[in-house]
Design a protein around this motif. Sequence first.
Motif, mmCIF file in Angstrom:
data_model
loop_
_atom_site.group_PDB
_atom_site.id
_atom_site.type_symbol
_atom_site.label_atom_id
_atom_site.label_comp_id
_atom_site.label_asym_id
_atom_site.label_seq_id
_atom_site.Cartn_x
_atom_site.Cartn_y
_atom_site.Cartn_z
ATOM 1 N N LEU A 39 44.569 17.054 -3.529
ATOM 2 C CA LEU A 39 44.753 18.392 -2.953
ATOM 3 C C LEU A 39 43.854 19.419 -3.632
ATOM 4 C CD1 LEU A 39 48.617 18.456 -2.455
ATOM 5 C CD2 LEU A 39 46.861 18.300 -0.674
ATOM 6 N N LYS A 40 43.695 19.307 -4.947
ATOM 7 C CA LYS A 40 42.861 20.262 -5.683
ATOM 8 C C LYS A 40 41.382 20.091 -5.341
ATOM 9 C CE LYS A 40 46.245 20.858 -9.311
ATOM 10 N NZ LYS A 40 46.621 20.577 -10.705
ATOM 11 N N GLN A 41 40.981 18.866 -4.984
ATOM 12 C CA GLN A 41 39.592 18.645 -4.551
ATOM 13 C C GLN A 41 39.398 19.102 -3.111
ATOM 14 O OE1 GLN A 41 38.590 14.545 -5.237
ATOM 15 N NE2 GLN A 41 38.419 14.825 -7.446
ATOM 16 N N ALA A 42 40.361 18.790 -2.247
ATOM 17 C CA ALA A 42 40.254 19.149 -0.832
ATOM 18 C C ALA A 42 40.398 20.657 -0.618
ATOM 19 C CB ALA A 42 41.304 18.397 -0.016
ATOM 20 N N TYR A 43 41.203 21.300 -1.442
ATOM 21 C CA TYR A 43 41.479 22.736 -1.331
ATOM 22 C C TYR A 43 41.328 23.360 -2.712
ATOM 23 C CZ TYR A 43 43.555 20.871 2.916
ATOM 24 O OH TYR A 43 43.751 20.199 4.092
ATOM 25 N N PRO A 44 40.085 23.640 -3.147
ATOM 26 C CA PRO A 44 39.817 24.096 -4.512
ATOM 27 C C PRO A 44 40.682 25.259 -5.020
ATOM 28 C CG PRO A 44 37.763 23.557 -3.440
ATOM 29 C CD PRO A 44 38.854 23.462 -2.385
ATOM 30 N N PRO A 45 41.082 26.228 -4.174
ATOM 31 C CA PRO A 45 41.941 27.281 -4.710
ATOM 32 C C PRO A 45 43.276 26.772 -5.277
ATOM 33 C CG PRO A 45 40.967 28.000 -2.644
ATOM 34 C CD PRO A 45 40.656 26.536 -2.795
ATOM 35 N N ALA A 47 43.617 24.461 -7.316
ATOM 36 C CA ALA A 47 43.414 24.144 -8.731
ATOM 37 C C ALA A 47 43.789 25.330 -9.621
ATOM 38 C CB ALA A 47 41.973 23.730 -8.980
ATOM 39 N N GLY A 48 43.791 26.530 -9.048
ATOM 40 C CA GLY A 48 44.144 27.716 -9.816
ATOM 41 C C GLY A 48 45.639 27.974 -9.925
ATOM 42 N N ILE A 49 46.441 27.165 -9.244
ATOM 43 C CA ILE A 49 47.893 27.341 -9.307
ATOM 44 C C ILE A 49 48.407 26.512 -10.474
ATOM 45 C CG2 ILE A 49 50.079 27.072 -8.080
ATOM 46 C CD1 ILE A 49 48.457 27.238 -5.457
#
Length: 82
Positions: A39-45, A47-49
């Motif tokens: 999920l963090k690769q598919a939706y980079p934002p 990764a900030g959560i």
Amino acid sequence: MHQSLNVLLFGITRDIAGKSVVPFPLSGMATVSDLLDYLKQAYPPMAGISSLLVAVNGEYAEPATSLTATDEVAIIPPVSGG
């Protein structure tokens, strides 16, 4: 044959992805940790959560929890209230 798992998104994660359900391609022995990395690769934002919780079949899951195509998985972002 490749299987996928539908992942339910809530709150900010739904806003980031632009939808409430996303597919996660299963290959081999996938875990909650693998799902979060995907999920963090598919939706980079995402990764900030800092503290995403994952529920598998209605119970909070640890990163090492294995996933199967029949699991119900939900991503629960941190909530703020007042």
